[in-house]
Design an enzyme around this catalytic site. Structure first.
Site, PDB file in Angstrom:
ATOM      1  CB  SER A   1      -0.875   0.026   1.350  1.00 21.52           C
ATOM      2  OG  SER A   1      -0.147   0.405   2.462  1.00 21.52           O
ATOM      3  CE  LYS A   2      -3.103   3.144  -0.585  1.00 21.48           C
ATOM      4  NZ  LYS A   2      -3.690   2.325   0.577  1.00 21.48           N
ATOM      5  NE  ARG A   3      -0.022   0.206   5.869  1.00 27.84           N
ATOM      6  CZ  ARG A   3       0.819  -0.792   6.256  1.00 27.84           C
ATOM      7  NH1 ARG A   3       2.043  -0.624   6.903  1.00 27.84           N
ATOM      8  NH2 ARG A   3       0.298  -1.943   6.306  1.00 27.84           N
ATOM      9  CG  HIS A   4       4.236  -1.110   2.279  1.00 28.06           C
ATOM     10  ND1 HIS A   4       3.043  -1.418   2.183  1.00 28.06           N
ATOM     11  CD2 HIS A   4       4.659  -1.438   3.546  1.00 28.06           C
ATOM     12  CE1 HIS A   4       2.614  -1.935   3.186  1.00 28.06           C
ATOM     13  NE2 HIS A   4       3.577  -2.109   4.028  1.00 28.06           N
TER      14      HIS A   4
END
Length: 481
Positions: A245-248
């Site tokens: 996801s984006k947080r990675h």
RNA sequence: GGCCCCUUCGUCUAAUCGGUUAGGACACCAGCCUUUCAAGCUGGCAGCAGGGGUUCGAAUCCCCUAGGGGUCACCA
């Protein structure tokens, strides 16, 4: 023998990440290996989240990777009539029904189920709703959804090309929604209708869809459609073992591109996640096509590791055609402020010779630009440790001046002549070549590491080399006093 | 929590029908090469999640346990 037709069907709700790209790649490889058709379909039935700009970005990313499709892009949003037609058929056959329950009403049941630690299933309130009541609800302004009437007993079996036989108990499946109250189809429904109409032979997608598959099978059966073959490829997990996801951070193709990764490196690396070729790990797209088979796709989720990708990128950087590499490097040099917006022929030629030399010791295009700044800038700081090591003694200044004088007199300034000059000078001065080379490197590049010194001097040219040597000599003398 | 899937070095993976000193790649370490740094070459470290079966023999087949992941939406 039937025709192989596969599709990559992303929803345009974000950038194409490495997981989606790998699914696209496997579909592509499978189609090409079988001489089949690779179709791009945009599953944009979610009006809220779908964005046109993501469609453009998606196609751009696929083109950059070289995954060319044969048909499409087909938009599900352009095929709404068909879904309504199929839903109407289901309604007429009494295989589906209108449901007037409000989401809020259902939420209560969901909360209760969660509390009781049980899975939530639609209770079937509207399953046998009397005509009158339905009319009344409609008149009251309620917009119904359409639910598929699913079997309470028995099981739904999927023979997956990768995972083998997977069985689901029908009692765990409820009457799910196939058309939303805004008259748009849900994924499970639209996907089945399109896969059938497009004559998709193999549905190759990520494992996260495996638990959706029985619903789709139920849909297809109610519709009287023949089923495609399913192949659920393992997921690609982030380094923390969770879903991407984006947080990675950097996980989208676009991000890898802007960090200076080459398409062939990303492609090669992705191919190795969940699949393994024969002898050689470094393989081109055509070779992948030759060797690809679903039978060699494994079942285990893979954690992606940019370290290996970066190594591979370094390899491809060194293998790439210099002219192409220079072209690809332009935006990175512009970003560093080393090149103007529209570089001329002369600048591009110079860039190519720099790139050809510097690429041996970097792993991305961004690093390449970063390692090349001193070719363009006369003003730079000397590496601190380098100064301690090579600029400490005042005689270093003398050495540099002697070197400058020697070089200035050279009629030809190339690799051979500069090296011969240096070796000769070292001998007359009674020092080792290294004692001359290291201060010189620091003087002309500000760094202690870099390309071979004589390549470096030639690339820089006689004027700049001599000027920088003298400047460094002056710097040392100033420092001493 | 229910359901589904998965489990070989730190990571990616190989080991076609059960018999291998469990192989390769990245990373790491050492050596060689060398004007630096890389690259390259050579060598090294490191793994069958655990427990039961079946079998002459199990990484491979079966069961259990543990762990990880996915999914349970009027998102796809």
């Amino acid at each position: 023998m039937f025709e192989v037709r596969v599709r990559f069907a992303p929803s345009p709700t974000g950038e194409l990440h490495i997981g989606g790209a790998r699914t696209a790649l496997f579909n592509y490889l499978f189609a090409r290996a079988a001489g089949g058709t690779f179709i791009l379909r945009i599953d944009d039935t979610d009006q809220e989240r779908s964005k046109p700009e993501y469609i453009d970005a998606l196609m751009e990313a696929m083109c950059w990777l070289g995954l060319d499709w044969d048909e499409g892009p087909y938009m599900q949003s352009q095929n709404l009539d068909e879904y309504n037609r199929q839903a109407a058929r289901l309604l007429a056959d009494n295989r589906a029904y209108h449901c007037y329950c409000l989401p809020e009403e259902l939420d209560e049941g969901r909360a209760a189920a969660r509390k009781a630690g049980k899975p939530y299933l639609y209770p079937g309130k509207c399953r046998e709703l009397p005509e009158e009541e339905a009319r009344a609800l409609l008149a009251a302004g309620r917009a119904p959804v359409i639910r598929l009437r699913t079997p309470d007993r028995g099981e739904t079996v999927i023979d997956d090309e990768i995972r083998g036989r997977v069985t689901f108990d029908n009692s765990t499946l409820d009457d799910f929604i196939i058309v939303k109250s805004n008259a748009l189809p849900t994924y499970n429904f639209a996907s089945v209708v399109d896969d059938y109409l497009m004559k998709i032979s193999h549905v190759i997608r990520a494992e996260e869809h495996l638990s959706n598959t029985p619903r789709q099978v139920l849909c297809a059966r109610a519709l009287g459609f023949t089923l495609p073959l399913y192949a659920h490829v393992p997921m690609i997990l982030a380094p923390d073992r969770s879903k991407l996801s984006k947080r990675h951070g950097a996980t989208s193709v676009e991000e890898f591109r802007s960090q200076g990764y080459l398409p062939e490196a990303l492609l090669n690396y992705m191919a190795l996640l969940g699949w393994s070729p024969g002898e050689e790990e470094i393989i081109s797209l055509p070779t992948m096509i030759e060797q690809f088979s679903l039978a060699r796709v494994n079942k285990t989720a893979a954690i992606y590791d940019t370290v290996k990708l970066t190594w591979m990128n370094g390899y491809y950087l060194r293998e790439a055609d210099p002219a192409r590499l220079a072209r690809l490097a332009v935006p990175f040099f512009q970003k560093e402020g080393l090149l103007p917006v529209n570089p001329g022929d002369h600048e591009l030629r110079y860039l190519q010779s720099i790139v050809a030399t510097v690429r041996d010791r970097v792993k991305t295009l961004a690093e390449l630009a970063d390692a090349s700044t001193y070719f363009y800038r006369d003003h730079f700081n000397y590496d601190v440790k380098g100064v301690q090591k090579h600029f400490q003694k005042e005689e270093s200044a003398t050495l540099l001046r002697r070197a400058a004088d020697t070089l200035r007199l050279l009629p030809v300034f190339d690799q051979e002549s500069t090296e011969a000059a240096y070796r000769g000078l070292a001998e007359t001065l009674g020092v080792s070549t290294g004692q001359l080379i290291h201060p010189t490197r620091l003087a002309i590049s500000g760094r202690t590491i870099g390309p071979g010194l004589f390549d470096l001097m030639v690339l820089l040219g006689k004027e700049k080399t001599v000027r920088r040597l003298e400047k460094a000599a002056a710097y040392i003398e100033n420092k001493a006093t």
